[in-house]
Design a protein around this motif. Structure first.
Motif, mmCIF file in Angstrom:
data_model
loop_
_atom_site.group_PDB
_atom_site.id
_atom_site.type_symbol
_atom_site.label_atom_id
_atom_site.label_comp_id
_atom_site.label_asym_id
_atom_site.label_seq_id
_atom_site.Cartn_x
_atom_site.Cartn_y
_atom_site.Cartn_z
ATOM 1 N N THR A 330 0.789 -1.149 0.135
ATOM 2 C CA THR A 330 -0.017 -0.127 0.033
ATOM 3 C C THR A 330 0.702 1.341 -0.069
ATOM 4 N N ALA A 331 1.771 1.419 0.909
ATOM 5 C CA ALA A 331 2.310 2.798 1.290
ATOM 6 C C ALA A 331 3.574 2.707 0.602
ATOM 7 N N ASP A 332 4.340 3.836 0.443
ATOM 8 C CA ASP A 332 5.751 3.973 0.161
ATOM 9 C C ASP A 332 6.724 3.562 1.084
ATOM 10 N N GLY A 333 7.580 2.673 1.053
ATOM 11 C CA GLY A 333 8.608 1.994 1.955
ATOM 12 C C GLY A 333 9.933 2.894 1.794
ATOM 13 N N TYR A 334 9.968 3.786 0.841
ATOM 14 C CA TYR A 334 11.232 4.394 0.814
ATOM 15 C C TYR A 334 11.157 5.879 1.133
ATOM 16 N N SER A 335 12.420 6.282 1.492
ATOM 17 C CA SER A 335 12.305 7.885 2.109
ATOM 18 C C SER A 335 12.541 9.075 0.965
ATOM 19 N N PHE A 336 12.856 8.569 0.040
ATOM 20 C CA PHE A 336 13.217 9.285 -1.198
ATOM 21 C C PHE A 336 12.549 9.173 -2.454
ATOM 22 N N PRO A 337 12.227 10.063 -3.360
ATOM 23 C CA PRO A 337 12.775 11.396 -3.235
ATOM 24 C C PRO A 337 11.983 12.340 -2.251
ATOM 25 N N LEU A 340 14.505 18.004 1.204
ATOM 26 C CA LEU A 340 15.211 17.827 2.540
ATOM 27 C C LEU A 340 15.375 19.322 3.343
ATOM 28 N N ASP A 341 14.907 20.174 2.807
ATOM 29 C CA ASP A 341 14.673 21.388 3.314
ATOM 30 C C ASP A 341 13.466 21.339 4.544
ATOM 31 N N THR A 342 12.512 20.464 4.025
ATOM 32 C CA THR A 342 11.338 20.478 4.946
ATOM 33 C C THR A 342 11.217 18.873 5.713
ATOM 34 N N ASP A 343 11.801 18.087 5.068
ATOM 35 C CA ASP A 343 11.694 16.752 5.627
ATOM 36 C C ASP A 343 13.092 16.273 5.942
ATOM 37 N N PRO A 345 15.820 13.995 8.378
ATOM 38 C CA PRO A 345 15.854 12.675 8.927
ATOM 39 C C PRO A 345 15.358 12.766 10.430
ATOM 40 N N VAL A 346 14.465 11.809 10.577
ATOM 41 C CA VAL A 346 13.948 11.831 12.103
ATOM 42 C C VAL A 346 14.908 10.739 13.021
ATOM 43 N N HIS A 347 15.115 9.662 12.605
ATOM 44 C CA HIS A 347 15.720 8.882 13.318
ATOM 45 C C HIS A 347 16.599 8.157 12.200
ATOM 46 N N GLY A 348 17.954 7.873 12.470
ATOM 47 C CA GLY A 348 18.940 7.407 11.549
ATOM 48 C C GLY A 348 19.280 8.449 10.324
ATOM 49 N N LEU A 349 19.219 8.060 9.217
ATOM 50 C CA LEU A 349 19.488 8.889 8.059
ATOM 51 C C LEU A 349 18.614 9.069 7.139
ATOM 52 N N ALA A 350 17.376 8.614 7.233
ATOM 53 C CA ALA A 350 16.450 8.790 6.299
ATOM 54 C C ALA A 350 15.041 9.371 6.832
ATOM 55 N N PRO A 351 14.532 10.061 6.397
ATOM 56 C CA PRO A 351 13.158 10.697 6.768
ATOM 57 C C PRO A 351 12.048 9.341 7.108
ATOM 58 N N GLN A 352 11.090 9.681 7.682
ATOM 59 C CA GLN A 352 9.956 8.521 7.990
ATOM 60 C C GLN A 352 9.247 8.414 6.561
ATOM 61 N N THR A 353 9.025 7.086 6.261
ATOM 62 C CA THR A 353 8.333 6.676 5.405
ATOM 63 C C THR A 353 6.953 6.626 5.371
ATOM 64 N N GLN A 376 -1.375 13.935 5.301
ATOM 65 C CA GLN A 376 -1.110 15.176 4.664
ATOM 66 C C GLN A 376 0.171 15.888 5.071
ATOM 67 N N ARG A 377 0.459 16.090 6.416
ATOM 68 C CA ARG A 377 1.619 16.844 6.859
ATOM 69 C C ARG A 377 2.972 15.966 6.053
ATOM 70 N N GLN A 378 2.999 14.666 5.949
ATOM 71 C CA GLN A 378 4.125 13.963 5.448
ATOM 72 C C GLN A 378 4.319 14.381 3.907
ATOM 73 N N ARG A 379 2.855 14.246 3.426
ATOM 74 C CA ARG A 379 2.851 14.806 1.813
ATOM 75 C C ARG A 379 3.373 16.243 1.784
ATOM 76 N N ASP A 380 3.028 17.033 2.392
ATOM 77 C CA ASP A 380 3.426 18.645 2.213
ATOM 78 C C ASP A 380 4.819 18.540 2.409
ATOM 79 N N LYS A 381 5.377 17.872 3.444
ATOM 80 C CA LYS A 381 6.904 17.971 3.762
ATOM 81 C C LYS A 381 7.733 17.465 2.638
ATOM 82 N N ARG A 382 7.197 16.421 1.997
ATOM 83 C CA ARG A 382 7.829 15.717 1.079
ATOM 84 C C ARG A 382 8.182 16.571 -0.412
ATOM 85 N N ASN A 383 7.046 17.190 -0.522
ATOM 86 C CA ASN A 383 6.751 17.857 -1.965
ATOM 87 C C ASN A 383 7.726 18.969 -2.078
ATOM 88 N N ALA A 384 8.437 19.126 -3.305
ATOM 89 C CA ALA A 384 9.425 20.251 -3.502
ATOM 90 C C ALA A 384 8.523 21.718 -3.491
#
Ligand SMILES: [Fe+2]
Length: 384
Positions: A330-337, A340-343, A345-353, A376-384
């Motif tokens: 269902t959901a995206d399991g990868y942090s990228f793309p 990086l200005d708004t999203d 990393p939370v823990h480790g090297l990669a932002p939450q998926t 919605q917050r996650q979507r907004d953070k990830r968008n350029a």
């Protein structure tokens, strides 16, 4: 050899005898410890043997099979309750009916009228019938096989294919990525990228009907994925003829799985019956590192499925592995793309998926509105 020139190959470099030598290899059952037999050079697994096997050993065995082995396998009885498959077939029928009423065009890859297709059946089924989607994809076997080839965080897409009586065989071909490019384009990619192409997706099919040979199950040429120049070769007459002489077909039963390396030469067969439809849910599963062929609105799917998943988790109808299986589809399991200005990393090297968010929401039993805000917050953070 001129090594400086060998990174690129032209179509004139292909040789049928190199190809034939690879395709003459024999798959031996004792090389595939969990398989029950080899039929037509294709290892056949009982689903239970894969479920019961040591996970690391199974992953190794399947990876080896797809890469250095015959490149294709069948799993029998992947759904112990065929009612799950039948209920999802009804969902597909309803989507077919809706699309027919809207005049949606049929399959771009087959003669008009011979086929029924549902593109992006993954998203459409999730939105149309969340409960059926959840019980159908709560099957950890799908992810086990995908992970053997692609590692974690794979991206599932699905396309339903129905071949009506009289539907004609396809020409043999390779699949996405380079299988969808012309020879002129393929030649511009260096050969390591030809090899990489096969590691970026895995082709699968879930049989939704019994598929005796006369209905035309997929024709397959075991070991053909090993031919390094195959993306330049599959349109050539001598390769088509070799395929027609040596391809194998295996009857499938409803609830069986077929999985193969996308570089394997294959073609849908002719449905010679007068009254038997052949229906499969085709899974094209992409590596986290690759661009999938289809756009999927995963956030929309997450929201559509969440209430049903929350209920199943709260009532303990699904165990943790089944929930993880649904979330993986269902959901995206990868942090990228990401942005990086708004999203950051939370823990480790990669932002939450998206997958991590969905796991957290279910574990903490968030109400839908809270989850929707977080998505919605996650979507907004990830968008350029
Ligand atoms: Fe194909």
């Amino acid at each position: 050899m001129n090594t400086a020139a060998s990174a690129f190959a032209g179509a004139d470099a292909v040789q049928l005898h190199d190809f034939a030598r690879l395709c003459e290899q024999q798959a031996l059952a004792h090389d595939y410890a969990h398989c029950s037999e080899v039929q037509g050079n294709v290892p056949i697994y009982q689903a239970q043997a894969l479920r019961d096997g040591d996970r690391t050993q199974v992953l190794n065995e399947l990876h080896h099979l797809f890469s250095n082995g015959p490149g294709v396998l069948v799993v029998r009885q992947a759904y112990t309750d065929l009612g799950v498959v039948d209920r999802h077939s009804k969902v597909f029928q309803a989507i077919f009916a809706e699309e027919a009423a809207q005049g949606v065009a049929a399959d771009h890859f087959a003669k008009a009228g011979s086929n029924g297709r549902i593109w992006n059946a993954l998203q459409k089924a999730a939105l149309h019938a969340p409960a059926s989607f959840v019980e159908y994809y709560a099957n950890p076997l799908l992810g086990l096989i995908a992970e053997a080839w692609l590692g974690p965080d794979f991206q599932v897409t699905a396309q339903v294919n129905v071949v009506h009586p009289g539907g004609q065989a396809q020409q043999p071909h390779r699949d996405y990525h380079l299988g969808f490019q012309t020879v002129d384009v393929v030649q511009r990619y260096p050969l390591p990228l030809h090899a990489l192409s096969q590691y970026l997706t895995l082709q699968g099919a879930i049989a939704h009907s019994d598929m005796p040979l006369e209905t035309g199950p997929t024709q397959l040429l075991p070991f053909s994925q090993q031919y390094a120049l195959g993306y330049l070769a599959w349109r050539r007459a001598e390769f088509i003829e070799y395929f027609q002489q040596h391809a194998v077909q295996l009857p499938l039963n409803k609830g069986d799985l077929l999985f193969f390396n996308p570089a394997l030469f294959h073609a849908a067969g002719t449905n010679r019956t007068a009254d038997c439809q052949r229906m499969a849910n085709l899974l094209q599963i992409s590596s986290a590192f690759g661009k999938p062929m289809e756009a999927v609105d995963r956030e929309r799917m997450m929201l559509a499925l969440y209430p049903c998943l929350l209920e199943r988790v709260s009532d303990q109808v699904l165990d943790a592995k089944q929930v993880a299986a649904v979330i993986a589809c269902t959901a995206d399991g990868y942090s990228f793309p990401t942005n990086l200005d708004t999203d950051p990393p939370v823990h480790g090297l990669a932002p939450q998926t998206g997958q991590q968010l969905m796991h957290q929401a279910l574990a903490e039993r968030w109400p839908l509105a809270t989850f929707a805000e977080a998505v919605q917050r996650q979507r907004d953070k990830r968008n350029a």
